[in-house]
Write a protein that holds these residues in place. Structure first.
Motif, mmCIF file in Angstrom:
data_model
loop_
_atom_site.group_PDB
_atom_site.id
_atom_site.type_symbol
_atom_site.label_atom_id
_atom_site.label_comp_id
_atom_site.label_asym_id
_atom_site.label_seq_id
_atom_site.Cartn_x
_atom_site.Cartn_y
_atom_site.Cartn_z
ATOM 1 N N VAL A 137 0.804 -1.236 -0.084
ATOM 2 C CA VAL A 137 0.110 0.019 -0.022
ATOM 3 C C VAL A 137 0.896 1.334 0.005
ATOM 4 O O VAL A 137 2.100 1.181 0.368
ATOM 5 N N VAL A 138 0.327 2.294 -0.840
ATOM 6 C CA VAL A 138 1.308 3.396 -0.805
ATOM 7 C C VAL A 138 0.391 4.658 -0.432
ATOM 8 O O VAL A 138 -0.696 5.181 -0.919
ATOM 9 N N SER A 142 -4.402 9.677 0.858
ATOM 10 C CA SER A 142 -4.599 8.745 -0.058
ATOM 11 C C SER A 142 -3.897 7.317 0.603
ATOM 12 O O SER A 142 -2.683 7.552 0.451
ATOM 13 N N CYS A 143 -4.575 6.183 0.338
ATOM 14 C CA CYS A 143 -3.798 4.959 0.453
ATOM 15 C C CYS A 143 -4.199 4.305 -0.623
ATOM 16 O O CYS A 143 -5.431 3.576 -0.884
ATOM 17 N N ASN A 155 -9.423 1.800 -6.250
ATOM 18 C CA ASN A 155 -8.570 1.146 -5.437
ATOM 19 C C ASN A 155 -7.622 1.865 -4.324
ATOM 20 O O ASN A 155 -6.577 1.596 -3.835
ATOM 21 N N THR A 156 -8.640 2.717 -3.649
ATOM 22 C CA THR A 156 -8.072 3.686 -2.884
ATOM 23 C C THR A 156 -8.827 3.936 -1.625
ATOM 24 O O THR A 156 -10.341 4.034 -1.613
ATOM 25 N N VAL A 157 -8.506 4.180 -0.444
ATOM 26 C CA VAL A 157 -8.944 4.613 0.837
ATOM 27 C C VAL A 157 -8.460 5.925 1.170
ATOM 28 O O VAL A 157 -7.216 6.263 1.165
ATOM 29 N N TYR A 158 -9.224 6.792 1.613
ATOM 30 C CA TYR A 158 -8.874 8.203 1.880
ATOM 31 C C TYR A 158 -9.029 8.476 3.510
ATOM 32 O O TYR A 158 -9.904 7.991 3.907
ATOM 33 N N LEU A 159 -8.261 9.598 3.669
ATOM 34 C CA LEU A 159 -8.572 9.900 5.179
ATOM 35 C C LEU A 159 -8.503 11.518 4.914
ATOM 36 O O LEU A 159 -7.537 12.215 4.650
#
Length: 128
Positions: free
Chosen positions: A4-5, A21-22, A76-80
């Protein structure tokens, strides 16, 4: 290689906002639980915002009402999303992914050692 980046960190003034972003690399995040963790100098790593594969969220009291975690499986991304940032939010922020389900929602942000994939981290500095 599965990883993960994180991206999106930087310097922001108190009261400002940032969105981290992840992104998944080499695998799809759809079935994974994702946690955001942070570590400030001299402090222990803290789980702050987590989201299950089905979208259930959990937040640490220190960020509740200010941070929002979300996922976009199409990207394909998770956000904070981090709003109303404070100097005490200054830390290196990491995202991590875990496939196995948790027994409780609260465990998502607590059991950091059980996450299999970790990013390199992104620095967030809140200062005037």
């Amino acid at each position: 290689q599965l990883q993960v980046v994180e991206s999106g960190g930087g310097l922001v003034q108190p009261g400002g906002s940032l969105r981290l972003s992840c992104a998944g690399s080499g695998f799809t995040l759809d079935y994974y639980h994702i946690g955001w963790f942070r570590q400030a100098p001299g402090k222990e790593r803290e789980g702050i915002s987590c989201i299950s594969s089905r979208g259930t969220t959990n937040y640490a009291d220190s960020v509740k009402g200010r941070f929002t975690i979300s996922r976009d499986n199409a990207k394909n991304t998770v956000y904070l999303q981090m709003n109303s940032l404070k100097p005490e939010d200054t830390a290196v922020y990491y995202c991590a992914a875990r496939l196995r389900p948790f027994t409780t929602v609260q465990n998502m942000c607590v059991m950091s050692l059980t996450y299999a994939y970790w990013g390199q981290g992104t620095q967030v500095t809140v200062s005037s």
